[in-house]
Design an enzyme around this catalytic site. Structure first.
Site, PDB file in Angstrom:
ATOM      1  N   ARG A  84     -75.301 -26.348 -17.166  1.00 13.32           N
ATOM      2  CA  ARG A  84     -76.517 -25.840 -17.803  1.00 13.32           C
ATOM      3  C   ARG A  84     -76.856 -26.640 -19.051  1.00 13.32           C
ATOM      4  O   ARG A  84     -78.028 -26.876 -19.353  1.00 13.32           O
ATOM      5  CB  ARG A  84     -76.356 -24.363 -18.175  1.00 13.32           C
ATOM      6  N   SER A 125     -73.193 -15.410 -18.162  1.00  8.86           N
ATOM      7  CA  SER A 125     -72.181 -16.323 -18.688  1.00  8.86           C
ATOM      8  C   SER A 125     -71.325 -15.624 -19.744  1.00  8.86           C
ATOM      9  O   SER A 125     -70.087 -15.656 -19.691  1.00  8.86           O
ATOM     10  CB  SER A 125     -72.858 -17.554 -19.285  1.00  8.86           C
ATOM     11  N   LYS A 179     -67.141 -13.786 -19.051  1.00 10.14           N
ATOM     12  CA  LYS A 179     -65.942 -14.141 -19.810  1.00 10.14           C
ATOM     13  C   LYS A 179     -65.337 -12.905 -20.466  1.00 10.14           C
ATOM     14  O   LYS A 179     -64.111 -12.745 -20.492  1.00 10.14           O
ATOM     15  CB  LYS A 179     -66.280 -15.196 -20.868  1.00 10.14           C
TER      16      LYS A 179
END
Length: 435
Positions: free
Chosen positions: A168, A183, A187
């Site tokens: 990205r 994203s 995580k």
């Protein structure tokens, strides 16, 4: 299924099913779908967007692409703090050790720089020997021993996001709310913290240029956290000008250390201290804002925050002397001062252009895999609202040589707007979004 079919479907405004998203992310993780097709799919998502269900499914597909730590089952409560990024944003570098010094376990997995914004891991790697790539066992071991771990994206946790994150950055597909939300939250969910504080930036130096877009992103992530059982709070904070004064990896590391010592710039220091107090309240460690603020002030006064940062740096292979003596951090071989071109008040600073200027000095990446020069960057000598006389210092440029510094002067001057009348700045914290 075929990757090209899903690219076309999203390009044409279609809604992808859970099965399609799972297949696409699993195929990319296994290396069966090449970068060029994923880049095309990312651009289609940027253009057409995703609905709430697609965004949730993308997040979970990334989580399930690798291992899950579930560290809240090992240490509880355990918190994470994440910023969506901005120019001069070294908040995490101060908030994480300060929160740990105040008695909260902090499990932090950070990324590298995206576009014109610096990455926490890039800044930490200014420190000689520091190792950000930890196995899952190492992550838990450091967390248990130090109450704090500062790791990079691992090959084990959310590996699909790790691959996509780097792609990205170099394909013009950063500024997408579904992609940013998936994203970040993948995580966090892969690590399994119990509490998460999000610092969602808006303004010229942020990916979200308006407060409305920042609110949409924040609410999306808070909703994902709630559905996953993670207590998630988001703060909307301004990035209309660079945060603090330092822009560049080692320079920002040094400024974070100054914040921990109570010697940092007022704007970024107050934001850091506020966020630590919010984490103390979120986790129930204290019951009132007043007690939280005093707990933070004491950790700054007695040096506990700096000591905690030095300890975790040592635990992850780094040289703690560079925390205790930040003058040992990498230093650029050439420095030059750009002076104010006129008398007046600074009325605006183009934060994004400042970030791009630091990239030209070597402090960021223009393409995937570019090396970082940790020593280079900028130190702003004045901020919005300050009055300067012609010839007084405006920016200190830390460069590799004289020519590189001089080549940026015109671009840097163009970052500033001036006024003959006094200028006031608004608050950094605009709004807090609770689940």
């Amino acid at each position: 299924m075929q990757a090209v079919e899903l690219i076309r479907k999203k390009r044409d405004g279609g809604v992808l099913s859970t099965e399609e998203i799972d297949w696409f992310i699993a195929g990319y993780t296994r290396g069966e779908i090449p970068d060029y097709q994923v880049a095309s799919w990312l651009m289609a998502v940027c253009w057409r967007g995703m609905d709430a269900r697609e965004t949730r499914d993308l997040t979970l597909a990334m989580v399930h692409s690798g291992a899950q730590l579930r560290i809240n089952e090992v240490v509880a409560p355990v918190i994470d703090k994440h910023s969506t990024g901005g120019v001069g944003d070294k908040v995490t570098l101060a908030v994480a050790p300060l929160a740990a010094a105040c008695g909260i376990s902090v499990g932090k997995m950070s990324g590298r720089g995206l576009g014109h914004t610096g990455g926490t891991i890039d800044k930490l790697e200014s420190i000689q020997g520091f190792r950000s790539e930890l196995t899952s066992d190492e992550f838990v071991r450091v967390l248990e021993s130090e109450g704090l771990v500062l790791a990079g994206q691992s090959a084990e946790l959310a590996p699909a996001d790790g691959k996509m994150y780097a792609l990205r950055n170099v394909t013009g597909t950063v500024e997408s709310i579904p992609l940013i939300a998936a994203s970040i939250m993948s995580k966090k969910l892969a690590i399994g913290c119990s509490h998460l504080l999000l610092d969602v930036k808006f303004g010229g130096g942020a990916f979200m240029k308006t407060v409305e877009r920042a609110r949409e992103l924040a609410q999306t992530m808070v909703d994902i956290g709630r559905l996953a059982g993670m207590h998630t709070v988001a703060a909307l904070t301004s990035m209309e000008q660079p945060l603090g004064r330092a822009v560049g990896n080692a320079l920002e590391m040094a400024e974070a250390i100054a914040i921990l010592r109570g010697e940092g710039p007022e704007d970024v220091s107050e934001l850091c201290y506020h966020e630590v107090a919010e984490l103390l309240l979120m986790t129930g460690v204290v019951s009132t804002q007043e007690v939280a603020q005093e707990r933070v002030r004491e950790a700054v006064r007695n040096g506990a925050g700096v000591a905690k940062l030095a300890a975790v740096i040592a635990a992850q292979g780094g040289d703690p002397r560079q925390i205790e003596e930040p003058e040992l951090l990498p230093r650029a071989p050439y420095r030059a001062i750009l002076n104010a071109p006129r008398d007046g008040y600074i009325s605006a600073i183009d934060a994004e252009a400042i970030g791009l200027a630091s990239m030209h000095l070597g402090a960021g990446r223009f393409k995937k895999g570019d090396p970082i020069d940790h020593s280079t960057g900028l130190v702003l000598q004045a901020k919005v609202g300050d009055h300067l006389r012609s010839g007084e210092p405006l920016v200190e440029v830390h460069a590799r040589d004289h020519a590189e510094a001089e080549a940026l002067f015109a671009a840097l001057l163009a970052c500033y707007q001036w006024s003959d009348d006094s200028v006031t700045t608004g608050p950094l914290i605009h709004e807090i979004i609770h689940p």
